[in-house]
Design a protein around this motif. Structure first.
Motif, PDB file in Angstrom:
ATOM      1  N   MET A 127       0.726  -1.197   0.050  1.00 31.14           N
ATOM      2  CA  MET A 127       0.007  -0.053  -0.278  1.00 31.14           C
ATOM      3  C   MET A 127       0.895   1.120   0.081  1.00 31.14           C
ATOM      4  O   MET A 127       0.446   2.306  -0.637  1.00 31.14           O
ATOM      5  N   GLN A 128       1.921   1.258   0.705  1.00 33.50           N
ATOM      6  CA  GLN A 128       2.906   2.258   0.906  1.00 33.50           C
ATOM      7  C   GLN A 128       3.398   2.410  -0.498  1.00 33.50           C
ATOM      8  O   GLN A 128       3.753   3.697  -0.969  1.00 33.50           O
ATOM      9  N   ASP A 129       3.891   1.555  -1.090  1.00 30.05           N
ATOM     10  CA  ASP A 129       4.581   1.356  -2.284  1.00 30.05           C
ATOM     11  C   ASP A 129       3.429   2.131  -3.428  1.00 30.05           C
ATOM     12  O   ASP A 129       4.091   2.923  -4.146  1.00 30.05           O
ATOM     13  N   ALA A 130       2.200   1.856  -3.303  1.00 28.52           N
ATOM     14  CA  ALA A 130       1.355   2.379  -4.334  1.00 28.52           C
ATOM     15  C   ALA A 130       1.109   3.825  -4.015  1.00 28.52           C
ATOM     16  O   ALA A 130       1.146   4.700  -4.831  1.00 28.52           O
ATOM     17  N   HIS A 131       1.103   4.113  -2.815  1.00 26.38           N
ATOM     18  CA  HIS A 131       1.044   5.623  -2.405  1.00 26.38           C
ATOM     19  C   HIS A 131       2.237   6.358  -2.972  1.00 26.38           C
ATOM     20  O   HIS A 131       2.242   7.602  -3.548  1.00 26.38           O
ATOM     21  N   ASN A 132       3.502   5.979  -2.566  1.00 26.22           N
ATOM     22  CA  ASN A 132       4.737   6.644  -3.071  1.00 26.22           C
ATOM     23  C   ASN A 132       4.847   6.484  -4.543  1.00 26.22           C
ATOM     24  O   ASN A 132       5.235   7.805  -5.292  1.00 26.22           O
ATOM     25  N   GLY A 133       4.272   5.715  -5.369  1.00 23.75           N
ATOM     26  CA  GLY A 133       4.015   5.732  -6.778  1.00 23.75           C
ATOM     27  C   GLY A 133       3.275   6.716  -7.163  1.00 23.75           C
ATOM     28  O   GLY A 133       3.602   7.358  -8.227  1.00 23.75           O
ATOM     29  N   ALA A 134       2.074   6.864  -6.548  1.00 23.89           N
ATOM     30  CA  ALA A 134       1.195   7.816  -6.964  1.00 23.89           C
ATOM     31  C   ALA A 134       1.993   9.288  -6.611  1.00 23.89           C
ATOM     32  O   ALA A 134       1.654  10.195  -7.678  1.00 23.89           O
ATOM     33  N   ARG A 135       2.393   9.528  -5.749  1.00 23.40           N
ATOM     34  CA  ARG A 135       3.177  10.668  -5.369  1.00 23.40           C
ATOM     35  C   ARG A 135       4.333  10.857  -6.477  1.00 23.40           C
ATOM     36  O   ARG A 135       4.369  12.224  -6.933  1.00 23.40           O
ATOM     37  N   ASP A 136       5.334   9.821  -6.910  1.00 23.00           N
ATOM     38  CA  ASP A 136       5.990  10.211  -7.702  1.00 23.00           C
ATOM     39  C   ASP A 136       5.516  10.320  -9.017  1.00 23.00           C
ATOM     40  O   ASP A 136       6.088  11.405  -9.931  1.00 23.00           O
ATOM     41  N   ASP A 137       4.410  10.052  -9.558  1.00 22.77           N
ATOM     42  CA  ASP A 137       3.711  10.149 -10.826  1.00 22.77           C
ATOM     43  C   ASP A 137       3.271  11.635 -10.900  1.00 22.77           C
ATOM     44  O   ASP A 137       3.386  12.322 -11.752  1.00 22.77           O
ATOM     45  N   ALA A 138       2.481  12.221  -9.570  1.00 28.05           N
ATOM     46  CA  ALA A 138       2.201  13.622  -9.661  1.00 28.05           C
ATOM     47  C   ALA A 138       3.347  14.419  -9.709  1.00 28.05           C
ATOM     48  O   ALA A 138       3.202  15.506 -10.290  1.00 28.05           O
ATOM     49  N   THR A 139       4.487  14.074  -8.985  1.00 24.84           N
ATOM     50  CA  THR A 139       5.470  14.889  -9.208  1.00 24.84           C
ATOM     51  C   THR A 139       6.175  15.112 -10.680  1.00 24.84           C
ATOM     52  O   THR A 139       6.358  16.246 -11.064  1.00 24.84           O
ATOM     53  N   SER A 140       6.212  13.949 -11.286  1.00 21.06           N
ATOM     54  CA  SER A 140       6.704  14.057 -12.569  1.00 21.06           C
ATOM     55  C   SER A 140       5.744  14.682 -13.415  1.00 21.06           C
ATOM     56  O   SER A 140       5.958  15.431 -14.493  1.00 21.06           O
ATOM     57  N   ASP A 141       4.658  14.441 -13.398  1.00 22.77           N
ATOM     58  CA  ASP A 141       3.541  15.297 -14.297  1.00 22.77           C
ATOM     59  C   ASP A 141       3.536  16.683 -13.934  1.00 22.77           C
ATOM     60  O   ASP A 141       3.691  17.571 -14.838  1.00 22.77           O
ATOM     61  N   ALA A 142       3.854  17.291 -12.824  1.00 24.19           N
ATOM     62  CA  ALA A 142       3.950  18.677 -12.579  1.00 24.19           C
ATOM     63  C   ALA A 142       5.209  19.130 -13.000  1.00 24.19           C
ATOM     64  O   ALA A 142       5.395  20.478 -13.589  1.00 24.19           O
ATOM     65  N   LEU A 143       6.425  18.500 -12.947  1.00 26.99           N
ATOM     66  CA  LEU A 143       7.673  18.742 -13.445  1.00 26.99           C
ATOM     67  C   LEU A 143       7.617  18.819 -15.000  1.00 26.99           C
ATOM     68  O   LEU A 143       8.018  19.827 -15.830  1.00 26.99           O
ATOM     69  N   GLY A 144       6.654  17.859 -15.502  1.00 26.17           N
ATOM     70  CA  GLY A 144       6.513  18.066 -17.245  1.00 26.17           C
ATOM     71  C   GLY A 144       5.891  19.287 -17.361  1.00 26.17           C
ATOM     72  O   GLY A 144       6.157  19.859 -18.625  1.00 26.17           O
ATOM     73  N   ARG A 145       4.725  19.679 -16.593  1.00 26.40           N
ATOM     74  CA  ARG A 145       4.039  21.034 -17.216  1.00 26.40           C
ATOM     75  C   ARG A 145       5.103  22.257 -16.880  1.00 26.40           C
ATOM     76  O   ARG A 145       5.113  23.141 -17.795  1.00 26.40           O
ATOM     77  N   ILE A 146       5.783  22.148 -15.771  1.00 31.41           N
ATOM     78  CA  ILE A 146       6.851  23.173 -15.457  1.00 31.41           C
ATOM     79  C   ILE A 146       7.549  23.168 -16.896  1.00 31.41           C
ATOM     80  O   ILE A 146       8.116  24.520 -17.395  1.00 31.41           O
ATOM     81  N   ALA A 147       8.174  22.149 -17.375  1.00 33.78           N
ATOM     82  CA  ALA A 147       9.092  22.316 -18.324  1.00 33.78           C
ATOM     83  C   ALA A 147       8.550  22.726 -19.476  1.00 33.78           C
ATOM     84  O   ALA A 147       9.282  23.472 -20.348  1.00 33.78           O
ATOM     85  N   ASP A 148       7.418  22.474 -19.610  1.00 33.98           N
ATOM     86  CA  ASP A 148       6.559  22.991 -21.184  1.00 33.98           C
ATOM     87  C   ASP A 148       6.558  24.622 -20.774  1.00 33.98           C
ATOM     88  O   ASP A 148       6.797  25.203 -21.872  1.00 33.98           O
ATOM     89  N   ARG A 149       6.130  24.913 -19.487  1.00 40.08           N
ATOM     90  CA  ARG A 149       6.218  26.468 -19.452  1.00 40.08           C
ATOM     91  C   ARG A 149       7.691  26.848 -19.751  1.00 40.08           C
ATOM     92  O   ARG A 149       7.769  28.258 -20.232  1.00 40.08           O
ATOM     93  N   PHE A 150       8.438  26.234 -19.264  1.00 40.25           N
ATOM     94  CA  PHE A 150      10.027  27.067 -19.580  1.00 40.25           C
ATOM     95  C   PHE A 150      10.318  26.989 -20.826  1.00 40.25           C
ATOM     96  O   PHE A 150      11.038  27.937 -21.211  1.00 40.25           O
ATOM     97  N   GLY A 151      10.011  26.198 -21.474  1.00 40.40           N
ATOM     98  CA  GLY A 151      10.121  26.033 -23.132  1.00 40.40           C
ATOM     99  C   GLY A 151       9.482  27.041 -23.770  1.00 40.40           C
ATOM    100  O   GLY A 151      10.150  27.890 -24.696  1.00 40.40           O
ATOM    101  N   ARG A 152       7.977  27.306 -23.401  1.00 34.94           N
ATOM    102  CA  ARG A 152       7.449  28.316 -23.929  1.00 34.94           C
ATOM    103  C   ARG A 152       8.113  29.747 -23.718  1.00 34.94           C
ATOM    104  O   ARG A 152       8.210  30.594 -24.559  1.00 34.94           O
ATOM    105  N   PHE A 153       8.444  30.009 -22.393  1.00 28.82           N
ATOM    106  CA  PHE A 153       9.274  31.020 -21.930  1.00 28.82           C
ATOM    107  C   PHE A 153      10.231  31.627 -22.739  1.00 28.82           C
ATOM    108  O   PHE A 153      10.716  32.476 -23.156  1.00 28.82           O
ATOM    109  N   ALA A 154      11.153  30.268 -22.908  1.00 26.17           N
ATOM    110  CA  ALA A 154      12.668  30.661 -23.629  1.00 26.17           C
ATOM    111  C   ALA A 154      12.377  30.938 -25.067  1.00 26.17           C
ATOM    112  O   ALA A 154      12.901  31.675 -25.579  1.00 26.17           O
TER     113      ALA A 154
END
Length: 389
Positions: A1-28
């Motif tokens: 259960m803990q592994d699933a929770h950590n996995g979901a958190r890691d996925d959320a972080t990865s998604d957030a970083l992906g959106r941030i990366a897109d914004r930096f790309g547009r900004f540049a």
């Protein structure tokens, strides 16, 4: 259960970083082109998850390249000794004139690792607050347009009470004390050292809106999630950090506006419910005074449901309390059913559309577009030449 929770958190972080990366790309590629250093920094940061990570400390509405760039700039302005300072024109005494080069990525990574805790603290606690006084180039004729609609004139000005929603240091509340140069006419400020607001008109220049003011204001107030007191050295350094390092004119204008604000202090309140403060303030105003709420590049930080509630609440105050509303936001956030065509070569997603909502003398609520402008007021295209004549 803990592994699933950590996995979901890691996925959320990865998604957030992906959106941030897109914004930096547009900004540049787009917004950052006004400053070669910021374009280069955005490209480097947007390709490195470790460098983007401090933004994860901020609320999702503040996962913005300009916030992290401002945090970096703040640490540079704080005087932290590091070779990276040589790239920042705002630190001329530390070199300040080095162009982006092959050494920049390594120096940036070293600086951000050293300053990681401070950067995270800034992104967690600060918001982007440029308090751009250049927007007064449009706010000034917008207030004049409102005054004309209410029957004001230079000989018999109407009384306004100015309320700055998202005020930062409240510098735009000094709109009537500043000097102006629109490429045709120069208007002196209230004092020789007043900030000078420069702009250029695109299309017809609304000369009737640029004469002596048809309004005056004895009452002024601002609200913000994090208001900046003009005499607070640390807080005003953050305002300077939110400016782009290569723009010396904006730095000088900000410093002059801060000096003006220190000479003319107004109430700047910290609150998460600015409209409740507005309602209380309206109740204290003398009879015959028209309250005017202004917001510029603020509504983009609202979640959709909160934005709808805000617009409805402002509309109610217009109907019931005689409030006037001047809004300067990207096109999609304008309180209009249909947008006027954006200026040729400009996008409504990055250009400011200024609108006016008010209750006329018959009691009818009216909403109309006034102007398109550059986000910082560098140019203005007026949309109402017939009524401005």
């Amino acid at each position: 259960m803990q592994d699933a929770h950590n996995g979901a958190r890691d996925d959320a972080t990865s998604d957030a970083l992906g959106r941030i990366a897109d914004r930096f790309g547009r900004f540049a590629a787009l917004d950052g082109q006004d400053d070669p250093l910021y374009a280069a920094l955005a490209e480097i940061i947007g390709g490195d998850a470790e460098l983007m990570a401090p933004l994860l400390e901020a609320p999702t509405t503040q996962h913005l390249p300009v916030l992290l760039l401002a945090a970096l700039h703040d640490r540079i302005l704080a005087g932290e000794p590091h070779p990276l300072a040589a790239y920042y024109a705002s630190r001329a005494h530390a070199g300040g004139h080095r162009a982006p080069d092959a050494d920049l990525p390594a120096l940036l990574r070293d600086f951000m690792r050293r300053e990681d805790a401070a950067l995270r603290a800034l992104t967690r606690s600060r918001t982007t607050q440029t308090n751009e006084t250049g927007r007064c180039a449009v706010l000034r004729p917008a207030l004049q347009a409102l005054a004309h609609r209410l029957g004001g004139s230079a000989e018999a000005p109407v009384e306004f009470a100015l309320f700055d929603f998202g005020c930062s240091a409240g510098l735009n509340l000094g709109v009537d004390r500043y000097a102006y140069d629109d490429g045709v006419e120069t208007v002196p400020g209230a004092t020789p050292d007043a900030p000078l607001i420069r702009t250029q008109w695109r299309g017809e220049r609304p000369t009737a809106l640029l004469g002596d003011p048809a309004w005056r204001a004895e009452h002024r107030m601002g609200v913000d999630l994090q208001p900046v007191q003009p005499d607070d050295e640390i807080a005003t350094r953050w305002l300077r950090a939110c400016l782009w390092p290569g723009d010396a004119a904006r730095r000088e204008r900000l410093d002059r506006a801060l000096a003006d604000a220190r000479r003319h202090p107004v109430s700047l309140l910290r609150t998460e419910d600015g409209l409740s403060e507005l309602e209380r303030w309206i109740a204290t105003l003398p009879e015959g005074v028209t309250p005017v709420i202004g917001n510029v590049w603020v509504l983009a930080y609202f979640e959709p449901q909160a934005l709808r509630a805000h617009v409805e609440r402002v509309g109610r105050l217009v109907r019931e309390r005689g409030l006037a509303w001047i809004s300067g936001e990207v096109g999609k956030l304008a309180p209009l059913p249909d947008l006027p065509p954006a200026p040729k070569g400009e996008s409504p997603a990055s250009t400011t559309l200024w609108t006016l909502q008010w209750r006329d003398r018959s009691g009818t609520v009216r909403t109309e577009p006034l102007a398109w402008s550059h986000a910082h007021g560098r140019w203005v295209e007026w949309l109402d030449p017939a009524r401005a004549a």
